[in-house]
Design a protein around this motif. Structure first.
Motif, short mmCIF file in Angstrom:
data_model
loop_
_atom_site.label_atom_id
_atom_site.label_comp_id
_atom_site.label_asym_id
_atom_site.label_seq_id
_atom_site.Cartn_x
_atom_site.Cartn_y
_atom_site.Cartn_z
N LYS A 185 0.81 -1.21 0.00
CA LYS A 185 0.00 0.00 0.00
C LYS A 185 0.85 1.27 0.00
O LYS A 185 0.37 2.34 -0.35
N ILE A 186 2.10 1.16 0.39
CA ILE A 186 2.94 2.35 0.54
C ILE A 186 3.67 2.69 -0.75
O ILE A 186 3.54 3.80 -1.28
N VAL A 187 4.44 1.76 -1.27
CA VAL A 187 5.21 2.04 -2.49
C VAL A 187 4.76 1.21 -3.69
O VAL A 187 5.20 1.46 -4.81
N GLY A 188 3.90 0.22 -3.48
CA GLY A 188 3.39 -0.56 -4.59
C GLY A 188 4.33 -1.67 -5.02
O GLY A 188 5.52 -1.68 -4.69
N ALA A 189 3.77 -2.61 -5.78
CA ALA A 189 4.52 -3.81 -6.16
C ALA A 189 5.74 -3.51 -7.02
O ALA A 189 6.75 -4.19 -6.92
N LEU A 190 5.65 -2.49 -7.87
CA LEU A 190 6.75 -2.21 -8.79
C LEU A 190 7.92 -1.49 -8.13
O LEU A 190 9.01 -1.42 -8.71
N LEU A 191 7.71 -0.95 -6.93
CA LEU A 191 8.75 -0.13 -6.30
C LEU A 191 9.26 -0.70 -4.98
O LEU A 191 10.15 -0.12 -4.36
N ILE A 192 8.70 -1.84 -4.55
CA ILE A 192 9.12 -2.40 -3.27
C ILE A 192 10.61 -2.75 -3.26
O ILE A 192 11.33 -2.45 -2.31
N SER A 193 11.08 -3.38 -4.33
CA SER A 193 12.49 -3.75 -4.39
C SER A 193 13.39 -2.53 -4.31
O SER A 193 14.47 -2.58 -3.71
N ALA A 194 12.96 -1.43 -4.93
CA ALA A 194 13.77 -0.21 -4.89
C ALA A 194 13.91 0.29 -3.46
O ALA A 194 14.99 0.73 -3.04
N LEU A 195 12.83 0.22 -2.68
CA LEU A 195 12.90 0.69 -1.30
C LEU A 195 13.74 -0.26 -0.44
O LEU A 195 14.32 0.16 0.56
N LEU A 196 13.82 -1.52 -0.83
CA LEU A 196 14.70 -2.46 -0.13
C LEU A 196 16.16 -2.21 -0.46
O LEU A 196 17.03 -2.23 0.42
N ILE A 197 16.44 -1.96 -1.74
CA ILE A 197 17.83 -1.92 -2.22
C ILE A 197 18.49 -0.56 -2.05
O ILE A 197 19.64 -0.47 -1.57
N LEU A 198 17.81 0.51 -2.44
CA LEU A 198 18.46 1.83 -2.47
C LEU A 198 18.95 2.30 -1.10
O LEU A 198 20.11 2.73 -0.98
N PRO A 199 18.13 2.27 -0.03
CA PRO A 199 18.66 2.70 1.27
C PRO A 199 19.82 1.83 1.75
O PRO A 199 20.80 2.33 2.32
N ALA A 200 19.71 0.51 1.52
CA ALA A 200 20.80 -0.39 1.93
C ALA A 200 22.06 -0.12 1.14
O ALA A 200 23.18 -0.11 1.68
N ALA A 201 21.91 0.12 -0.16
CA ALA A 201 23.08 0.42 -1.00
C ALA A 201 23.71 1.74 -0.60
O ALA A 201 24.95 1.89 -0.63
N GLY A 240 4.49 7.43 -3.63
CA GLY A 240 5.35 6.26 -3.66
C GLY A 240 6.59 6.45 -4.51
O GLY A 240 7.73 6.26 -4.03
N PRO A 241 6.44 6.83 -5.78
CA PRO A 241 7.62 7.09 -6.61
C PRO A 241 8.49 8.21 -6.07
O PRO A 241 9.72 8.18 -6.22
N SER A 242 7.88 9.21 -5.41
CA SER A 242 8.68 10.31 -4.85
C SER A 242 9.58 9.81 -3.73
O SER A 242 10.73 10.25 -3.59
N ILE A 243 9.09 8.85 -2.94
CA ILE A 243 9.91 8.28 -1.87
C ILE A 243 11.10 7.52 -2.45
O ILE A 243 12.24 7.66 -1.98
N VAL A 244 10.84 6.74 -3.49
CA VAL A 244 11.93 5.99 -4.14
C VAL A 244 12.92 6.94 -4.80
O VAL A 244 14.13 6.73 -4.76
N ALA A 245 12.41 8.01 -5.42
CA ALA A 245 13.29 9.00 -6.05
C ALA A 245 14.19 9.65 -5.00
O ALA A 245 15.38 9.89 -5.24
N ALA A 246 13.63 9.96 -3.83
CA ALA A 246 14.42 10.54 -2.74
C ALA A 246 15.51 9.56 -2.29
O ALA A 246 16.65 9.97 -2.02
N ALA A 247 15.17 8.27 -2.24
CA ALA A 247 16.17 7.26 -1.87
C ALA A 247 17.28 7.20 -2.91
O ALA A 247 18.46 7.02 -2.58
#
Length: 261
Positions: A185-201, A240-247
């Protein structure tokens, strides 16, 4: 204060990072990015089944994500090429989910909200579920932390230490499925991996140890949530995409900081 939609969104996003931070670190260390993608894409099938059978979104998504993860674990253990297997299952599950949704009569939900997230629409109940799910993932990883680290570094060393690498892999699989269920519900199916990977990277660039990296990934994820929500509010962009873009921006900053250090 909790009735304010922006406050709920911030609390939900920050709560999620307590799961994505440490779990994302293992995803990066084990190069499981595509595995995360496959599990997240399968979640759309779970969404469709949830509406079709009148289930909670979280229940349907978790069930399908777990089924996907277990299927991948079984088939990969039988010698199938993992990258090809993940590609087939990920796109097949996403396609079947979208097709199934089209056959559900009276469905008035825009599935794009589950593809790209709709964090601004989370309810107080959603916030509670997200925090509970993230706490469960964090506790699970903390419980198996040393075993997971040993199996990640060297499977033969893990076996010599009396550990079962496949059991440790199953722990990560369970944690990933649960994280996908609460994150959809937060970032959606297409962006979940990005939220997992980008902050960790991003955290990996400056971290001095695995625990520091896990905490750093959580901090970067939380900052990404706040920055993404602020950008969404300022420029009327999808949250959702804005959060991933910030990451992604924070990851680029971490690269520059490492080069200058």
């Amino acid at each position: 204060m909790l009735d304010d939609f922006l406050m709920r969104a911030g609390l939900a996003g920050i709560g999620l990072t307590f799961a994505t931070g440490p779990l994302g670190s293992f995803v990066v260390w084990r190069r499981m990015a595509y595995f995360g993608d496959a599990t997240a894409h399968a979640a759309i099938l779970g969404v469709a089944l949830s509406f079709g059978f009148g289930l909670s979104i979280y229940v349907g998504t978790l069930a399908v994500a777990l089924a996907m993860a277990v299927t991948v674990a079984i088939l990969s253990g039988r010698g199938h090429a993992l990258d090809t297997l993940l590609g087939v299952l990920a796109h097949a599950a996403l396609a079947f989910g979208l097709v199934a949704a089209s056959f559900i009569s009276g469905l008035r939900v825009d599935l794009s909200a589950y593809l790209f997230g709709d964090i601004l629409a989370v309810s107080r109940a959603d916030v509670g579920i997200i925090w509970a799910g993230s706490a469960l993932v964090a506790l699970l990883l903390a419980w198996r932390w040393q075993g997971l680290l040993t199996a990640t570094v060297n499977e033969e060393l893990a076996q010599a230490s009396g550990l079962n690498p496949r059991a440790e892999q199953l722990v990560l699989t369970l944690a990933l499925a649960l994280t996908v269920a609460v994150a959809i519900k937060i970032v959606g199916a297409l962006l979940i991996s990005a939220l997992l990977i980008l902050p960790a990277a991003a955290a990996r660039q400056l971290a001095r140890g695995p625990e520091v990296m896990a905490f750093g990934a959580t901090a970067v994820g939380s900052l990404s949530v706040l920055a993404g929500l602020a950008a969404s509010l300022r420029w009327d962009a999808p949250a959702g995409p804005s959060i991933v873009a910030a990451a992604a921006v924070l990851f680029a900053v971490s690269l520059l900081a490492r080069r200058r250090s």
